[in-house]
Motif scaffolding. Structure first.
Motif, PDB file in Angstrom:
ATOM      1  N   VAL A   9       7.559  11.155  -3.240  1.00 21.86           N
ATOM      2  CA  VAL A   9       8.570  10.779  -4.239  1.00 21.86           C
ATOM      3  C   VAL A   9       8.014  10.976  -5.645  1.00 21.86           C
ATOM      4  O   VAL A   9       8.687  11.530  -6.533  1.00 21.86           O
ATOM      5  N   ARG A  10       6.787  10.527  -5.883  1.00 25.92           N
ATOM      6  CA  ARG A  10       6.180  10.655  -7.215  1.00 25.92           C
ATOM      7  C   ARG A  10       5.961  12.128  -7.589  1.00 25.92           C
ATOM      8  O   ARG A  10       6.207  12.539  -8.732  1.00 25.92           O
ATOM      9  N   ILE A  11       5.502  12.927  -6.624  1.00 24.27           N
ATOM     10  CA  ILE A  11       5.306  14.361  -6.879  1.00 24.27           C
ATOM     11  C   ILE A  11       6.639  15.017  -7.256  1.00 24.27           C
ATOM     12  O   ILE A  11       6.711  15.800  -8.210  1.00 24.27           O
ATOM     13  N   ASP A  12       7.688  14.677  -6.534  1.00 22.09           N
ATOM     14  CA  ASP A  12       9.007  15.245  -6.819  1.00 22.09           C
ATOM     15  C   ASP A  12       9.491  14.827  -8.209  1.00 22.09           C
ATOM     16  O   ASP A  12      10.077  15.639  -8.956  1.00 22.09           O
ATOM     17  N   ALA A  36       0.836  -1.202   0.000  1.00 21.91           N
ATOM     18  CA  ALA A  36       0.000   0.000   0.000  1.00 21.91           C
ATOM     19  C   ALA A  36       0.867   1.247   0.000  1.00 21.91           C
ATOM     20  O   ALA A  36       1.767   1.382   0.834  1.00 21.91           O
ATOM     21  N   PRO A  37       0.654   2.165  -0.935  1.00 19.27           N
ATOM     22  CA  PRO A  37       1.434   3.412  -0.950  1.00 19.27           C
ATOM     23  C   PRO A  37       1.157   4.241   0.294  1.00 19.27           C
ATOM     24  O   PRO A  37       0.064   4.186   0.866  1.00 19.27           O
ATOM     25  N   ASP A  38       2.143   5.011   0.734  1.00 19.63           N
ATOM     26  CA  ASP A  38       1.968   5.901   1.874  1.00 19.63           C
ATOM     27  C   ASP A  38       2.366   7.319   1.469  1.00 19.63           C
ATOM     28  O   ASP A  38       2.566   7.606   0.281  1.00 19.63           O
ATOM     29  N   SER A  39       2.475   8.218   2.447  1.00 18.00           N
ATOM     30  CA  SER A  39       2.783   9.621   2.129  1.00 18.00           C
ATOM     31  C   SER A  39       4.159   9.756   1.486  1.00 18.00           C
ATOM     32  O   SER A  39       4.358  10.620   0.618  1.00 18.00           O
ATOM     33  N   LEU A  55      -1.484  14.511  -8.431  1.00 18.47           N
ATOM     34  CA  LEU A  55      -1.086  13.592  -7.366  1.00 18.47           C
ATOM     35  C   LEU A  55      -1.336  14.187  -5.981  1.00 18.47           C
ATOM     36  O   LEU A  55      -1.642  13.464  -5.033  1.00 18.47           O
ATOM     37  N   LEU A  56      -1.199  15.525  -5.869  1.00 17.72           N
ATOM     38  CA  LEU A  56      -1.497  16.179  -4.585  1.00 17.72           C
ATOM     39  C   LEU A  56      -2.964  15.964  -4.221  1.00 17.72           C
ATOM     40  O   LEU A  56      -3.287  15.633  -3.070  1.00 17.72           O
ATOM     41  N   ASP A  57      -3.858  16.126  -5.197  1.00 20.73           N
ATOM     42  CA  ASP A  57      -5.287  15.907  -4.942  1.00 20.73           C
ATOM     43  C   ASP A  57      -5.541  14.450  -4.558  1.00 20.73           C
ATOM     44  O   ASP A  57      -6.317  14.165  -3.629  1.00 20.73           O
ATOM     45  N   GLU A  58      -4.901  13.534  -5.276  1.00 24.02           N
ATOM     46  CA  GLU A  58      -5.085  12.103  -4.988  1.00 24.02           C
ATOM     47  C   GLU A  58      -4.552  11.771  -3.596  1.00 24.02           C
ATOM     48  O   GLU A  58      -5.163  10.990  -2.856  1.00 24.02           O
ATOM     49  N   MET A  59      -3.441  12.373  -3.244  1.00 22.31           N
ATOM     50  CA  MET A  59      -2.829  12.159  -1.927  1.00 22.31           C
ATOM     51  C   MET A  59      -3.784  12.581  -0.807  1.00 22.31           C
ATOM     52  O   MET A  59      -4.002  11.842   0.166  1.00 22.31           O
ATOM     53  N   GLU A  60      -4.371  13.761  -0.969  1.00 20.29           N
ATOM     54  CA  GLU A  60      -5.275  14.257   0.066  1.00 20.29           C
ATOM     55  C   GLU A  60      -6.578  13.469   0.093  1.00 20.29           C
ATOM     56  O   GLU A  60      -7.172  13.283   1.166  1.00 20.29           O
ATOM     57  N   SER A  61      -7.037  12.985  -1.068  1.00 17.22           N
ATOM     58  CA  SER A  61      -8.272  12.186  -1.098  1.00 17.22           C
ATOM     59  C   SER A  61      -8.089  10.860  -0.365  1.00 17.22           C
ATOM     60  O   SER A  61      -9.060  10.274   0.114  1.00 17.22           O
ATOM     61  N   ARG A  62      -6.816  10.400  -0.269  1.00 21.19           N
ATOM     62  CA  ARG A  62      -6.529   9.159   0.460  1.00 21.19           C
ATOM     63  C   ARG A  62      -6.134   9.416   1.914  1.00 21.19           C
ATOM     64  O   ARG A  62      -5.600   8.545   2.597  1.00 21.19           O
ATOM     65  N   LYS A  63      -6.393  10.638   2.363  1.00 20.99           N
ATOM     66  CA  LYS A  63      -6.188  11.024   3.766  1.00 20.99           C
ATOM     67  C   LYS A  63      -4.710  11.066   4.165  1.00 20.99           C
ATOM     68  O   LYS A  63      -4.368  10.893   5.345  1.00 20.99           O
ATOM     69  N   THR A 108       2.917  17.583   3.728  1.00 25.22           N
ATOM     70  CA  THR A 108       3.814  18.228   4.685  1.00 25.22           C
ATOM     71  C   THR A 108       4.368  19.509   4.062  1.00 25.22           C
ATOM     72  O   THR A 108       4.135  19.805   2.893  1.00 25.22           O
ATOM     73  N   ILE A 109       5.127  20.239   4.840  1.00 26.60           N
ATOM     74  CA  ILE A 109       5.767  21.443   4.297  1.00 26.60           C
ATOM     75  C   ILE A 109       6.762  21.048   3.211  1.00 26.60           C
ATOM     76  O   ILE A 109       6.997  21.812   2.252  1.00 26.60           O
ATOM     77  N   GLU A 110       7.333  19.842   3.314  1.00 29.62           N
ATOM     78  CA  GLU A 110       8.243  19.362   2.262  1.00 29.62           C
ATOM     79  C   GLU A 110       7.486  19.138   0.951  1.00 29.62           C
ATOM     80  O   GLU A 110       8.010  19.428  -0.132  1.00 29.62           O
ATOM     81  N   THR A 111       6.249  18.627   1.052  1.00 27.14           N
ATOM     82  CA  THR A 111       5.421  18.442  -0.148  1.00 27.14           C
ATOM     83  C   THR A 111       5.183  19.771  -0.839  1.00 27.14           C
ATOM     84  O   THR A 111       5.340  19.909  -2.062  1.00 27.14           O
TER      85      THR A 111
END
Length: 529
Positions: free
Chosen positions: A277-280, A269-272, A294-302, A306-309
């Motif tokens: 890594v994919r966004i970068d 299962a993918p995590d944050s 991917l940011l939207d998908e990340m947030e939709s998966r709860k 982070t500030i690094e993102t």
């Protein structure tokens, strides 16, 4: 000490009442000698107080300035950091080693300081101090000394050993030695260093895998994965993220996505971390729209960004020159997610502005950081200096920022030092080049050989051979070799001026260092016999 002083002061009061049988002259001698003794005690007390209050900058400068290998360092350290010193702490030791790393100190001096601290202040030695020492040795490719130290620690201070220790050494071996050497080093960690301390499992395997991936050696990483999974180690999500990171570092966004789908197909299962890594990867390839998706998908998966993102996305917007989006992410999206902009976020926006040649706005942003007491780091200065240099606005802008930096007592990273030295020398500002060299030396830093190469070339080409000789001598006295190119250049000009005494001195210092330093890259060869 205070008790002794009180007793002597009381004794001195008694002595002021001269007995009848005592002559005034003999009483004067006795009182005078008492005051001299009190004065010597006071001076001794002040000396001890100064040694106890010694700070990180001072001890770093003492170590860097210590003549190597003419005198042992241990007695000097014992004088300034006695076992009773109240200055010494875990924070103090690890930060001195951090400064030695940043200042490109002689690796053997750093090793001697670590061993001294281990002997006299061992309760304050942490694994972070060991890791910094290993980092210094590995960077200079002193692998034999690093292995000796690890064996010593394994036998007497096993609490200091962590996976980070292994990661530091394996990464450098993977970078500078062969695939087989790296696997052999992994075996040595298992059979010698960590024997009886910990069993090797997936976490240790991940360290080996990361050593190849961070060096962009994906062929070797895949080979290790096929060889050891699942016969010896069972991978976890972190294992897959490390491989994903490796594909990202190699700049192959297609491989990143192919491996991501392979990861999901295998049941991981993918995590944050996976999403970051994919966004970068997408940002660095200029696929900013995919990164936002991917940011939207990340947030939709709860998975909360982070500030690094957000920093990655600001930098990505800057790469495609969308400064409006970069500003919107910085000023609106970060507060919206209850995040606080840090040095990295500011650096990303500064980089975006510099990319558009808006140097004035970038400098204003730096002033804002100062006002808000947000730390200016090496990236901040390097980005602004490179922008000023590329803008061709003349030496004045670079000089103004340089003066601000030095007034803040900030010492830049090596790549910034080399960039500035090259710029000063190419623009016939050898005064600024010499000033930068002097600033670094006074701060206790040993400038990198690349900086010396540039300065020696610039000085010699303009007939300033004496200055080039003095700078080279300072480098050698601090236990760091000149490059062969710099030595041969200075040799040629000294021969031309028939200054054989200086040439002989330089040659003797170089050969003396070669006799005690382990083999390393870029050592001068000395003049022929």
């Amino acid at each position: 000490m205070l008790t002794t002083l009180h007793k002597l002061l009381n004794l001195n009061r008694c002595c002021t009442q001269i007995p009848p049988q005592t002559t005034p002259f003999s009483s004067y001698i006795f009182i005078s000698s008492t005051f001299k003794f009190l004065s010597s005690l006071s001076q001794q007390s002040q000396s001890q107080s100064q040694s106890l209050d010694i700070d990180i900058d001072t001890i770093t400068k003492i170590i860097n300035d210590h003549p190597f290998p003419h005198q042992p360092l241990h007695p000097t350290l014992l004088h300034h950091l006695p076992p009773s010193s109240t200055t010494t702490s875990s924070f103090f030791v690890q930060n001195v080693l951090g400064r030695l790393f940043a200042s490109h100190s002689n690796g053997l001096k750093a090793l001697e300081f670590f061993r001294f601290s281990l002997t006299h202040h061992h309760p304050f030695i942490t694994h972070d101090a060991l890791d910094k020492t290993l980092h210094i040795l590995a960077r200079m490719r002193y692998f034999d000394q690093a292995w000796d130290l690890l064996r010593e620690i394994s036998q007497h201070h096993p609490r200091l050993l962590t996976l980070k220790s292994m990661s530091i050494l394996l990464s450098k071996i993977a970078k500078h030695q062969s695939f087989e050497d790296t696997l052999e080093a992994f075996r040595r960690f298992e059979d010698e260093v960590f024997l009886g301390i910990r069993e090797f499992g997936t976490d240790e395997f991940n360290v080996l895998l990361k050593a190849f991936c961070t060096q962009r050696q994906m062929k070797e990483a895949k080979s290790v994965f096929r060889k050891m999974v699942p016969s010896r180690f069972n991978p976890n999500t972190k294992t897959m993220n490390i491989l994903l990171l490796g594909f990202k570092e190699s700049g192959d966004v297609t491989s990143v996505e192919l491996f991501y789908h392979e990861m999901v197909r295998r049941g991981f299962a993918p995590d944050s971390v996976t999403y970051n890594v994919r966004i970068d990867a997408y940002c660095k390839k200029g696929c900013f729209g995919d990164a936002l998706r991917l940011l939207d998908e990340m947030e939709s998966r709860k998975f909360a960004p982070t500030i690094e993102t957000m920093t990655t996305l600001i930098h990505g917007a800057g790469l495609i020159r969308n400064i409006g989006k970069a500003r919107q992410l910085f000023s609106e999206e970060i507060p919206f997610r209850n995040l606080v902009a840090d040095t990295g976020a500011y650096n990303a926006l500064i980089s975006s502005l510099v990319r558009l040649r808006d140097i004035e706005s970038a400098l204003s942003l730096m002033d804002e950081m100062v006002e808000k007491q947000i730390e200016l780091d090496g990236v901040t200065y390097h980005t602004l200096f490179s922008g000023l240099i590329r803008s061709k606005g003349g030496v004045e802008g670079v000089t103004e920022l340089y003066q601000k930096m030095t007034s803040r007592n900030f010492v830049p990273k090596t790549r910034t030092v080399v960039m500035l030295m090259k710029y000063f020398c190419q623009n016939c500002r050898l005064d600024l080049g010499l000033g930068l060299w002097k600033y670094l030396v006074e701060k206790g830093y040993c400038p990198h050989a690349h900086a010396l190469d540039l300065l020696v070339t610039g000085l010699c080409s303009r007939g300033l051979v004496q200055e080039a000789f003095e700078c080279s001598k300072q480098m050698l006295l601090r236990g760091r070799q000149m490059s062969a190119a710099a030595f041969l250049m200075l040799e040629r000009f000294l021969l031309k001026s028939r200054d054989m005494d200086k040439l002989k001195e330089l040659d003797q210092m170089t050969k003396k260092l070669q006799s005690v330093l382990p083999p390393s890259r870029g050592h001068a060869i000395g003049i022929s016999d």
